[in-house]
Write a protein that holds these residues in place. Sequence first.
Motif, PDB file in Angstrom:
ATOM      1  N   UNK A  45       0.800  -1.219   0.000  1.00 15.76           N
ATOM      2  CA  UNK A  45       0.000   0.000   0.000  1.00 15.76           C
ATOM      3  C   UNK A  45       0.836   1.274   0.000  1.00 15.76           C
ATOM      4  N   UNK A  46       2.119   1.149   0.153  1.00 15.56           N
ATOM      5  CA  UNK A  46       2.973   2.323   0.036  1.00 15.56           C
ATOM      6  C   UNK A  46       3.101   3.148   1.287  1.00 15.56           C
ATOM      7  N   UNK A  47       3.479   4.398   1.089  1.00 13.63           N
ATOM      8  CA  UNK A  47       3.737   5.292   2.219  1.00 13.63           C
ATOM      9  C   UNK A  47       2.536   6.189   2.501  1.00 13.63           C
ATOM     10  N   UNK A  48       2.512   6.710   3.716  1.00 11.40           N
ATOM     11  CA  UNK A  48       1.450   7.595   4.150  1.00 11.40           C
ATOM     12  C   UNK A  48       2.060   8.945   4.525  1.00 11.40           C
ATOM     13  N   UNK A  49       1.222   9.963   4.634  1.00 12.69           N
ATOM     14  CA  UNK A  49       1.723  11.316   4.884  1.00 12.69           C
ATOM     15  C   UNK A  49       1.594  11.769   6.331  1.00 12.69           C
ATOM     16  N   UNK A  50       1.199  10.909   7.214  1.00 10.41           N
ATOM     17  CA  UNK A  50       1.092  11.312   8.611  1.00 10.41           C
ATOM     18  C   UNK A  50       0.757  10.153   9.516  1.00 10.41           C
ATOM     19  N   UNK A  51       0.978  10.363  10.807  1.00  6.58           N
ATOM     20  CA  UNK A  51       0.737   9.324  11.803  1.00  6.58           C
ATOM     21  C   UNK A  51      -0.715   8.879  11.796  1.00  6.58           C
ATOM     22  N   UNK A  52      -1.654   9.811  11.686  1.00  8.68           N
ATOM     23  CA  UNK A  52      -3.075   9.467  11.708  1.00  8.68           C
ATOM     24  C   UNK A  52      -3.437   8.513  10.574  1.00  8.68           C
ATOM     25  N   UNK A  53      -2.861   8.730   9.414  1.00  2.00           N
ATOM     26  CA  UNK A  53      -3.151   7.851   8.265  1.00  2.00           C
ATOM     27  C   UNK A  53      -2.542   6.460   8.459  1.00  2.00           C
ATOM     28  N   UNK A  54      -1.352   6.412   9.036  1.00  2.00           N
ATOM     29  CA  UNK A  54      -0.726   5.112   9.329  1.00  2.00           C
ATOM     30  C   UNK A  54      -1.562   4.369  10.360  1.00  2.00           C
TER      31      UNK A  54
END
Length: 97
Positions: A45-54
């Motif tokens: 799924x790749x990378x996320x842009x913030x802790x909340x999304x992770x």
Amino acid sequence: MSIRYTDRLAEIGAAVSVGSVADSYDNAMAEALYGTFKAELFEMQGSWTGFDRVERAIFQWVTWYKEERLHFALDYVPPAGCEREWWRQQEAAPQSA
């Protein structure tokens, strides 16, 4: 792997929640689950842009893994469904005194 894990926790100032002996890295089942989690969530799924999304992605994956994933060893029933059926059978079984 566990040395890198411990070093990374120290770098970010996180508290270690596992010991150095008999921790999750010494447990084949935990290693298999961790590998599945890493491959299916992070590598696909790749990378996320913030802790909340992770955090949300992890929650969704864990929910899917337990509630929806069809498990071949459980006759293609999700683990949570198999557990609910087990508890239903326990409640229906006569109890001895």
